[in-house]
Motif scaffolding. Sequence first.
Motif, PDB file in Angstrom:
ATOM      1  N   THR A 125       1.075  -1.203   0.055  1.00 39.84           N
ATOM      2  CA  THR A 125      -0.206  -0.024   0.028  1.00 39.84           C
ATOM      3  C   THR A 125       0.817   1.185   0.188  1.00 39.84           C
ATOM      4  O   THR A 125       2.126   1.374   0.518  1.00 39.84           O
ATOM      5  N   SER A 126       0.336   2.232  -0.737  1.00 40.21           N
ATOM      6  CA  SER A 126       1.424   3.763  -0.741  1.00 40.21           C
ATOM      7  C   SER A 126       0.303   4.740  -0.941  1.00 40.21           C
ATOM      8  O   SER A 126      -0.819   4.695  -1.142  1.00 40.21           O
ATOM      9  N   LEU A 127       0.885   5.980  -0.339  1.00 39.00           N
ATOM     10  CA  LEU A 127       0.243   7.038  -0.430  1.00 39.00           C
ATOM     11  C   LEU A 127       1.249   7.934  -0.854  1.00 39.00           C
ATOM     12  O   LEU A 127       2.438   8.175  -0.497  1.00 39.00           O
ATOM     13  N   ASP A 128       0.500   8.783  -1.957  1.00 36.39           N
ATOM     14  CA  ASP A 128       1.521   9.938  -2.508  1.00 36.39           C
ATOM     15  C   ASP A 128       0.930  11.436  -2.468  1.00 36.39           C
ATOM     16  O   ASP A 128      -0.323  11.474  -2.839  1.00 36.39           O
ATOM     17  N   TYR A 129       1.532  12.322  -1.998  1.00 32.32           N
ATOM     18  CA  TYR A 129       1.079  13.774  -1.799  1.00 32.32           C
ATOM     19  C   TYR A 129       1.831  14.561  -2.717  1.00 32.32           C
ATOM     20  O   TYR A 129       3.144  14.647  -2.872  1.00 32.32           O
ATOM     21  N   GLY A 130       1.304  15.364  -3.657  1.00 29.53           N
ATOM     22  CA  GLY A 130       1.827  16.289  -4.747  1.00 29.53           C
ATOM     23  C   GLY A 130       2.289  17.318  -3.857  1.00 29.53           C
ATOM     24  O   GLY A 130       1.447  18.239  -3.413  1.00 29.53           O
ATOM     25  N   LEU A 131       3.419  17.834  -4.396  1.00 26.49           N
ATOM     26  CA  LEU A 131       4.067  19.032  -3.905  1.00 26.49           C
ATOM     27  C   LEU A 131       4.211  19.911  -5.032  1.00 26.49           C
ATOM     28  O   LEU A 131       4.498  21.166  -4.785  1.00 26.49           O
ATOM     29  N   GLY A 132       4.130  19.669  -6.319  1.00 29.62           N
ATOM     30  CA  GLY A 132       4.329  20.728  -7.340  1.00 29.62           C
ATOM     31  C   GLY A 132       3.674  19.851  -8.582  1.00 29.62           C
ATOM     32  O   GLY A 132       3.039  18.872  -8.402  1.00 29.62           O
ATOM     33  N   PRO A 133       3.909  20.548  -9.696  1.00 29.41           N
ATOM     34  CA  PRO A 133       3.214  20.283 -10.869  1.00 29.41           C
ATOM     35  C   PRO A 133       3.798  18.842 -11.422  1.00 29.41           C
ATOM     36  O   PRO A 133       2.911  18.008 -12.152  1.00 29.41           O
ATOM     37  N   SER A 134       4.956  18.362 -11.076  1.00 25.52           N
ATOM     38  CA  SER A 134       5.414  17.330 -11.687  1.00 25.52           C
ATOM     39  C   SER A 134       6.279  16.437 -10.419  1.00 25.52           C
ATOM     40  O   SER A 134       7.108  15.360 -10.821  1.00 25.52           O
ATOM     41  N   PHE A 135       6.024  16.484  -9.168  1.00 25.88           N
ATOM     42  CA  PHE A 135       6.730  15.742  -8.114  1.00 25.88           C
ATOM     43  C   PHE A 135       5.834  15.555  -7.000  1.00 25.88           C
ATOM     44  O   PHE A 135       5.215  16.470  -6.702  1.00 25.88           O
ATOM     45  N   SER A 136       6.036  14.614  -6.279  1.00 24.21           N
ATOM     46  CA  SER A 136       5.446  14.254  -5.126  1.00 24.21           C
ATOM     47  C   SER A 136       6.212  13.375  -4.163  1.00 24.21           C
ATOM     48  O   SER A 136       7.113  12.841  -4.420  1.00 24.21           O
ATOM     49  N   ILE A 137       5.688  13.284  -2.901  1.00 19.52           N
ATOM     50  CA  ILE A 137       6.527  12.461  -1.739  1.00 19.52           C
ATOM     51  C   ILE A 137       5.348  11.553  -1.284  1.00 19.52           C
ATOM     52  O   ILE A 137       4.233  11.833  -1.474  1.00 19.52           O
ATOM     53  N   GLY A 138       5.638  10.417  -0.759  1.00 16.81           N
ATOM     54  CA  GLY A 138       4.948   9.695  -0.194  1.00 16.81           C
ATOM     55  C   GLY A 138       5.520   8.528   0.723  1.00 16.81           C
ATOM     56  O   GLY A 138       6.735   8.556   1.256  1.00 16.81           O
ATOM     57  N   ALA A 139       4.751   7.470   1.177  1.00 16.03           N
ATOM     58  CA  ALA A 139       5.141   6.525   1.866  1.00 16.03           C
ATOM     59  C   ALA A 139       4.583   5.112   1.443  1.00 16.03           C
ATOM     60  O   ALA A 139       3.531   5.282   0.858  1.00 16.03           O
ATOM     61  N   GLN A 140       5.292   3.984   1.603  1.00 15.60           N
ATOM     62  CA  GLN A 140       4.715   2.674   1.138  1.00 15.60           C
ATOM     63  C   GLN A 140       4.826   1.686   2.284  1.00 15.60           C
ATOM     64  O   GLN A 140       6.064   1.941   2.993  1.00 15.60           O
ATOM     65  N   ALA A 141       3.932   0.778   2.441  1.00 18.15           N
ATOM     66  CA  ALA A 141       4.201  -0.342   3.567  1.00 18.15           C
ATOM     67  C   ALA A 141       3.855  -1.795   2.692  1.00 18.15           C
ATOM     68  O   ALA A 141       2.928  -1.496   1.978  1.00 18.15           O
ATOM     69  N   GLY A 142       4.722  -2.610   2.913  1.00 15.69           N
ATOM     70  CA  GLY A 142       4.362  -3.776   2.565  1.00 15.69           C
ATOM     71  C   GLY A 142       4.452  -4.980   3.359  1.00 15.69           C
ATOM     72  O   GLY A 142       5.313  -4.806   4.351  1.00 15.69           O
ATOM     73  N   TYR A 143       3.916  -6.247   3.127  1.00 14.93           N
ATOM     74  CA  TYR A 143       3.941  -7.218   3.959  1.00 14.93           C
ATOM     75  C   TYR A 143       4.004  -8.503   2.912  1.00 14.93           C
ATOM     76  O   TYR A 143       2.830  -8.613   2.194  1.00 14.93           O
ATOM     77  N   ILE A 144       4.951  -9.414   3.284  1.00 13.41           N
ATOM     78  CA  ILE A 144       4.999 -10.670   2.440  1.00 13.41           C
ATOM     79  C   ILE A 144       3.865 -11.617   3.309  1.00 13.41           C
ATOM     80  O   ILE A 144       4.473 -12.010   4.364  1.00 13.41           O
ATOM     81  N   LEU A 145       3.044 -12.025   2.624  1.00  7.94           N
ATOM     82  CA  LEU A 145       2.410 -13.309   3.227  1.00  7.94           C
ATOM     83  C   LEU A 145       2.685 -14.606   2.685  1.00  7.94           C
ATOM     84  O   LEU A 145       2.798 -15.386   3.494  1.00  7.94           O
ATOM     85  N   GLY A 146       2.860 -15.027   1.391  1.00 11.05           N
ATOM     86  CA  GLY A 146       3.212 -16.417   1.031  1.00 11.05           C
ATOM     87  C   GLY A 146       5.009 -16.287   0.753  1.00 11.05           C
ATOM     88  O   GLY A 146       5.283 -15.439   0.020  1.00 11.05           O
ATOM     89  N   VAL A 147       5.691 -16.887   1.538  1.00 16.35           N
ATOM     90  CA  VAL A 147       7.230 -17.090   1.367  1.00 16.35           C
ATOM     91  C   VAL A 147       7.662 -18.793   1.022  1.00 16.35           C
ATOM     92  O   VAL A 147       6.963 -19.489   1.362  1.00 16.35           O
ATOM     93  N   LYS A 148       8.627 -18.509   0.082  1.00 16.93           N
ATOM     94  CA  LYS A 148       9.303 -19.510  -0.265  1.00 16.93           C
ATOM     95  C   LYS A 148       9.848 -20.131   1.106  1.00 16.93           C
ATOM     96  O   LYS A 148      10.701 -19.482   1.929  1.00 16.93           O
TER      97      LYS A 148
END
Length: 171
Positions: free
Chosen positions: A48-71
């Motif tokens: 999941t990620s969330l991006d916030y626009g700071l200008g006409p062509s750039f943004s910052i954000g955060a991402q979180a991930g969780y691995i469910l199925g693992v080899k």
Amino acid sequence: MKKIITSLFLLVLGYTQVNAQIDAYTGKDDLRYQIGASFQKWGTGIVTSLDYGLGPSFSIGAQAGYILGVKKFVGIDKPGFGDRFDLKARFNANLGSVIGLPANVDVYPGLNLGLKNFGGHVGGRVFFSKGFGLFAEAQFPIAKYNADAIGYERLNNQFTVNAGVAFDLGK
């Protein structure tokens, strides 16, 4: 897998010609939320990620991930929460309008700084209505914090493909 992603991309690209009045990225104060599946060599999970626009062509954000199925690795216990979870800060260059794509399409290369590595990503999203769209993204490590990672330490520390739905949470 490549055929499915390619087919989906072509379908989405064709649909953009019909629905070009919706914006995939609007610039300052733009807010986009994405949730989907994460595919890696050693496992699959959710992202999941969330991006916030700071200008006409750039943004910052955060991402979180969780691995469910693992080899499973022989001789190594099950992975713990720390092996499965990753959190990243993101910076995107939103290039859809810069390179002349339809308004409902955005492509974004970027950098991310996570718990496992410093890396890059390149992705795209297309919106079908004011608040709903699809995204696909490829992520890759540039500098791993543990270059000698073995077993489950490789999770969230390798080439990853993410795909799912995108939502416009803006005004």
